[in-house]
Write a protein that holds these residues in place. Structure first.
Motif, PDB file in Angstrom:
ATOM      1  N   ASP A  30       0.796  -1.197   0.198  1.00 55.74           N
ATOM      2  CA  ASP A  30       0.210  -0.073  -0.005  1.00 55.74           C
ATOM      3  C   ASP A  30       0.761   1.049   0.075  1.00 55.74           C
ATOM      4  N   VAL A  31       0.058   2.164  -0.440  1.00 55.39           N
ATOM      5  CA  VAL A  31       0.798   3.586  -0.627  1.00 55.39           C
ATOM      6  C   VAL A  31      -0.142   4.582   0.220  1.00 55.39           C
ATOM      7  N   ALA A  32       0.026   5.571   1.169  1.00 58.15           N
ATOM      8  CA  ALA A  32      -0.691   6.259   1.783  1.00 58.15           C
ATOM      9  C   ALA A  32      -0.413   7.585   1.112  1.00 58.15           C
ATOM     10  N   ILE A  33      -1.754   8.265   1.083  1.00 57.34           N
ATOM     11  CA  ILE A  33      -1.320   9.560   0.248  1.00 57.34           C
ATOM     12  C   ILE A  33      -2.294  10.574   0.922  1.00 57.34           C
ATOM     13  N   GLU A  34      -1.521  11.757   1.131  1.00 59.66           N
ATOM     14  CA  GLU A  34      -2.251  12.786   1.582  1.00 59.66           C
ATOM     15  C   GLU A  34      -3.036  13.747   0.464  1.00 59.66           C
ATOM     16  N   ILE A  35      -4.211  13.819   0.222  1.00 58.74           N
ATOM     17  CA  ILE A  35      -4.917  14.451  -0.767  1.00 58.74           C
ATOM     18  C   ILE A  35      -4.925  16.168  -0.915  1.00 58.74           C
ATOM     19  N   ASP A  36      -4.264  16.451  -1.966  1.00 56.14           N
ATOM     20  CA  ASP A  36      -4.297  17.839  -2.157  1.00 56.14           C
ATOM     21  C   ASP A  36      -5.399  18.533  -3.038  1.00 56.14           C
ATOM     22  N   TYR A  37      -5.591  17.707  -4.059  1.00 55.14           N
ATOM     23  CA  TYR A  37      -6.882  17.993  -5.159  1.00 55.14           C
ATOM     24  C   TYR A  37      -7.602  16.953  -5.536  1.00 55.14           C
ATOM     25  N   CYS A  38      -9.055  17.073  -5.725  1.00 49.56           N
ATOM     26  CA  CYS A  38      -9.853  16.156  -6.170  1.00 49.56           C
ATOM     27  C   CYS A  38     -11.007  16.841  -7.077  1.00 49.56           C
ATOM     28  N   HIS A  63     -13.019  10.519  -7.669  1.00 47.72           N
ATOM     29  CA  HIS A  63     -11.861   9.425  -8.101  1.00 47.72           C
ATOM     30  C   HIS A  63     -10.898  10.166  -9.300  1.00 47.72           C
ATOM     31  N   GLU A  64     -10.556  11.433  -8.894  1.00 48.98           N
ATOM     32  CA  GLU A  64      -9.676  12.251  -9.768  1.00 48.98           C
ATOM     33  C   GLU A  64      -8.636  12.706  -8.508  1.00 48.98           C
ATOM     34  N   ILE A  65      -7.853  12.049  -8.043  1.00 47.84           N
ATOM     35  CA  ILE A  65      -6.987  12.438  -6.926  1.00 47.84           C
ATOM     36  C   ILE A  65      -5.855  12.759  -7.235  1.00 47.84           C
ATOM     37  N   VAL A  66      -5.117  13.751  -6.569  1.00 51.53           N
ATOM     38  CA  VAL A  66      -3.639  14.163  -6.554  1.00 51.53           C
ATOM     39  C   VAL A  66      -3.256  14.496  -5.439  1.00 51.53           C
ATOM     40  N   GLY A  67      -2.366  13.812  -5.034  1.00 51.12           N
ATOM     41  CA  GLY A  67      -1.456  14.235  -3.533  1.00 51.12           C
ATOM     42  C   GLY A  67      -0.366  13.560  -3.222  1.00 51.12           C
ATOM     43  N   ARG A  68       0.335  13.751  -2.236  1.00 49.95           N
ATOM     44  CA  ARG A  68       1.621  13.386  -1.852  1.00 49.95           C
ATOM     45  C   ARG A  68       1.631  12.190  -0.973  1.00 49.95           C
ATOM     46  N   VAL A  69       2.632  11.294  -1.386  1.00 47.79           N
ATOM     47  CA  VAL A  69       2.780  10.056  -0.552  1.00 47.79           C
ATOM     48  C   VAL A  69       3.177  10.665   1.098  1.00 47.79           C
ATOM     49  N   THR A  70       2.630   9.858   1.969  1.00 48.38           N
ATOM     50  CA  THR A  70       2.953   9.983   3.292  1.00 48.38           C
ATOM     51  C   THR A  70       3.556   8.746   3.887  1.00 48.38           C
ATOM     52  N   ALA A  71       3.248   7.718   3.288  1.00 51.47           N
ATOM     53  CA  ALA A  71       4.005   6.373   3.817  1.00 51.47           C
ATOM     54  C   ALA A  71       3.927   5.404   2.924  1.00 51.47           C
TER      55      ALA A  71
END
Length: 351
Positions: A30-38, A63-71
């Motif tokens: 898994d990839v955990a993501i903090e969402i910036d834009y949807c 379901h149009e998600i962009v963000g940064r990986v946190t873990a």
């Protein structure tokens, strides 16, 4: 994981309101993501209001998600904390059928697990989407966002972009082809940009004279007013492909006449029955084809993002505070957006 803040609908008539739930702990891949834009897709609205039936409440769309990986889980190799990534319409599939083996997870023979409103294949919980501050997704269903793309206006590429790119690539659309795009919404304007970048000559079909200037602004070479019988007659047997992005029932027959022999009418916007009926003679006498296409697989989604970065293609967007999401839905019903709302998730984090 820590409690997740989101907006959810609790019934077809409830609208969207603040909601909290727990995302799962990281699995090994898994990839955990903090969402910036949807991005806000019309299918979000259909699901929230149960227009297609089968919606499971509460539903957290997006379901149009962009963000940064946190873990990341211990088996993740492609991503690390800090990477800018995207998540589109799917978060899982069987991963072993012929479609999945071909990188066509959207056609998984067991059925894809969608980003929201599906049952998780491992624990049976209902998936929740990107109207939230974080998400956890298997590495296979994460894509890397190119640095060159503005992340906010690139978010809708993860649905509107791949939905139009995939059929254009599948049918090898390119230089020398004449492509007609039916509809000028979120899908239609992306279809124009992508077909042009692939080298095709592109025509927008619209019912409104008022949209001619906008169609040209989007890059269309020509515009045909579909309610003008003279213009439609002049377009007879002119097109190699028609990319049909219209999401409601409409008469295909006048458009089929515009296709050359061996031409293809590609449906990407319509999921309901075809009304009125097709005139079979328009297909048989010119060996025309009516085809459909559903989003795209994970390799093709990454290819699409890289192509858009190379050609400086993003979606035309209007930024949105999540607290105004219900008003945005009402505007979507009226077609009052050019051409995609995108939620700045900072508005959720700061509330």
């Amino acid at each position: 994981m820590a409690n997740t803040r989101a907006y959810a609908a609790t019934s077809p008539t409830s609208g969207l309101a603040p909601y909290s739930f727990d995302r799962r702990a990281l699995r090994t891949d898994d990839v955990a993501i903090e969402i910036d834009y949807c991005g806000v897709c019309h299918s979000d609205l259909h699901t929230v209001e149960n227009d297609w039936g089968g919606s499971q409440y509460p539903v957290v769309p997006g379901h149009e998600i962009v963000g940064r990986v946190t873990a990341v889980g211990p088996e993740v190799a492609a991503y690390k904390p800090g990477d800018l990534v995207g998540v589109g319409c799917m978060v899982d599939s069987c991963r072993s059928c012929s479609a999945c083996d071909s990188g066509l997870e959207q056609y998984c023979l067991e059925g894809s697990t969608m980003t929201y409103g599906s049952l998780d294949r491992h624990d049976g919980t209902v998936t929740h989407g990107g109207y939230s501050d974080k998400i956890v997704v298997s590495e296979r269903f994460v894509v890397r966002m190119p640095d060159k793309l503005d992340p906010a206006s690139a978010a809708p590429l993860l649905c509107a972009g791949i939905t139009t790119y995939s059929p254009l690539k599948h049918f090898n659309v390119g230089k020398g082809h004449k492509v007609g795009v039916l509809g000028m919404g979120g899908l239609g304007h992306m279809g124009v940009k992508l077909a042009k970048a692939l080298g095709a000559e592109v025509t927008i079909f619209t019912r409104s004279e008022a949209k001619v200037a906008e169609a040209k602004k989007q890059g269309a070479d020509h515009v045909i007013i579909s309610t003008d019988k003279a213009q439609m007659k002049a377009a007879a047997e002119s097109f190699d492909f028609l990319l049909d992005t219209i999401p409601v029932a409409h008469d295909f027959n006048p458009y089929l006449k515009c296709l050359k022999y061996d031409g293809t009418h590609i449906l990407v916007g319509l999921l309901t029955p075809v009304e009125p009926a097709l005139q079979a003679g328009l297909l048989v006498t010119k060996r025309r084809t009516v085809a459909g296409s559903l989003i795209g697989g994970m390799p093709e989604t990454q290819e699409m993002l890289d192509f858009c970065a190379e050609h400086d293609i993003t979606c035309d967007v209007e930024m949105l505070d999540i607290h105004n999401i219900n008003e945005a839905y009402e505007r979507m019903k009226k077609g009052d957006v050019k051409y995609r709302f995108v939620i700045d998730m900072k508005s959720l984090k700061d509330s």
